[in-house]
Design a protein around this motif. Structure first.
Motif, PDB file in Angstrom:
ATOM      1  N   LEU A 212       0.835  -1.331  -0.224  1.00 35.77           N
ATOM      2  CA  LEU A 212      -0.039  -0.108  -0.020  1.00 35.77           C
ATOM      3  C   LEU A 212       0.835   1.375  -0.150  1.00 35.77           C
ATOM      4  N   HIS A 213       1.943   1.269   0.816  1.00 37.23           N
ATOM      5  CA  HIS A 213       2.822   2.448   0.826  1.00 37.23           C
ATOM      6  C   HIS A 213       3.358   2.563  -0.578  1.00 37.23           C
ATOM      7  N   GLU A 214       3.990   1.561  -1.230  1.00 36.68           N
ATOM      8  CA  GLU A 214       4.421   1.729  -2.581  1.00 36.68           C
ATOM      9  C   GLU A 214       3.317   2.325  -3.648  1.00 36.68           C
TER      10      GLU A 214
ATOM     11  N   THR B 248      -4.248   1.212  18.743  1.00 38.38           N
ATOM     12  CA  THR B 248      -3.108   0.778  18.271  1.00 38.38           C
ATOM     13  C   THR B 248      -3.103   0.826  16.720  1.00 38.38           C
ATOM     14  N   HIS B 249      -3.975   0.327  16.310  1.00 38.00           N
ATOM     15  CA  HIS B 249      -4.199   0.187  14.721  1.00 38.00           C
ATOM     16  C   HIS B 249      -4.204   1.513  14.035  1.00 38.00           C
ATOM     17  N   VAL B 250      -5.271   2.276  14.594  1.00 36.06           N
ATOM     18  CA  VAL B 250      -5.610   3.654  14.143  1.00 36.06           C
ATOM     19  C   VAL B 250      -3.972   4.568  14.318  1.00 36.06           C
TER      20      VAL B 250
ATOM     21  N   ALA C 242       0.337   7.046  11.336  1.00 31.56           N
ATOM     22  CA  ALA C 242       1.749   7.368  11.481  1.00 31.56           C
ATOM     23  C   ALA C 242       2.666   6.722  10.193  1.00 31.56           C
ATOM     24  N   ASP C 243       2.498   5.420  10.162  1.00 34.02           N
ATOM     25  CA  ASP C 243       3.243   4.882   9.074  1.00 34.02           C
ATOM     26  C   ASP C 243       3.195   5.456   7.869  1.00 34.02           C
TER      27      ASP C 243
END
Length: 346
Positions: free
Chosen positions: A28-30, A72-74, A79-80
């Motif tokens: 997803l980041h890519e 934690t997930h949110v 952040a990532d």
């Protein structure tokens, strides 16, 4: 990228993290990074929802642990992806969330036990803490007074809602300009930008009107047809034209570019499964690129070196001649202002 300057990427928890501790974040980041490089703003959808949840979340043992994991997930997701995603549907379909009964999930019991507003506050506060500059949207398909009350209560409680999302899946036919604009006008009273987050029109037969939950209509084949494509194109033009000039509407997201993999198997894409464009694609191309797009225009300054520009909201560039360095300026929605631009020396 000819028609779109925004893309929505899927962050459904059950797909994002199907096995606990193993996520699909790298891919997803890519994808998000590539879109940003193309000049496309990326939206993540959604951070909190009761549907498409991971099966393992049902086994963690009670609401306290579910809440801890959800927070934690949110935080971690926002952040990532802070370097590539600044826009999120923070929470999705809150009206039905505490009473949803079409399949087991761990979020509905949490919402039922602690309240709808508790989950809304959780989503927005955790996301804002992870990325204070992010734009956070509340989103729903229920466009009734119930959703208005949800927003009223959240705002009164100090929740930092940045925009309101309105879903308009119209598998049963276009609701018409009057109805859609009346909905938009009702939600415009909050003074927040409105995002038409999930717009669809089918180009085959229409879903029967007696179907209350669109998810209940599942058929083996739902082909696109010439007659349906002509209707879809007409509906698209009417829908986009009516919303384009509304001062509260910030964006319109068409939900599903292609028939291949479209929601509910409906022929709702702008292109067919083989990638060929439908008439609806051509309609949007004409509206956006020809009618609403301000192309290269030569203007003459007055005696003081000034020019007056009227145009669609967005970014513009100006240069003394075709080969000169350019300077940029922005035209806002409904704004009239003086802007001084100084092209850099070439």
């Amino acid at each position: 990228m000819r028609l779109f300057n925004r893309a929505t990427l899927p962050f459904y928890w059950g797909v994002f993290e199907p096995e606990r501790g193993r996520t699909r974040a790298p891919r997803l980041h890519e994808t998000a990074s590539w879109l940003v490089e193309q000049g496309v703003r990326v939206k993540g959808h959604p951070l909190v929802w009761h549907t498409v949840q991971p099966d393992w979340l049902l086994e963690v043992g009670g609401n306290d642990e579910v809440e801890r994991l959800l927070r934690t997930h949110v935080r971690e997701v926002v952040a990532d992806f802070a370097d590539v995603i600044q826009l999120w549907d923070a929470i999705n379909e809150t009206v039905i969330m505490p009473v949803f009964d079409n399949g087991a999930n761990a979020i509905t019991p949490l919402a039922a036990a602690r309240g709808r507003q508790y989950l809304i506050r959780l989503a927005f506060e955790e996301a804002h803490a992870a990325n204070p500059g992010a734009t956070l949207v509340i989103n729903d398909f229920d466009l009734s007074a119930d959703y208005e009350r949800v927003i009223e209560e959240a705002l009164a409680g100090g929740v930092g809602i940045d925009a309101v999302g309105l879903q308009t899946h119209m598998h049963q036919g276009y609701r018409g300009e009057e109805e859609i604009l009346s909905i938009v006008d009702r939600f415009a009273r909050f003074g927040l930008p409105l995002q038409l987050t999930e717009t669809t029109f089918v180009s085959g037969h229409l879903m029967p009107p007696e179907i209350e939950d669109l998810n209940d209509y599942r058929i083996e084949e739902w082909p696109t047809t010439p007659e349906g494509e002509a209707r879809q194109a007409d509906d698209l033009e009417r829908h986009y034209r009516s919303l384009f000039g509304h001062p509260a509407v910030e964006s319109i997201t068409y939900w599903g570019f292609s028939d291949a993999g479209a929601w509910l198997g409906a022929p709702s894409g702008l292109v067919r499964a083989d990638g060929s464009p439908k008439p609806g694609y051509d309609v949007l191309d004409r509206l956006i690129r020809d009618e609403w797009w301000t192309g290269p225009t030569r203007v003459r300054t007055d005696h003081a070196g000034r020019i007056r520009v009227e145009g669609v909201a967005g970014g513009y560039a100006v240069a003394a001649d075709a080969d000169a360095a350019r300077a940029a300026f922005e035209v806002g929605r409904g704004e009239e202002s003086a802007v001084v631009v100084t092209p850099a020396a070439s």
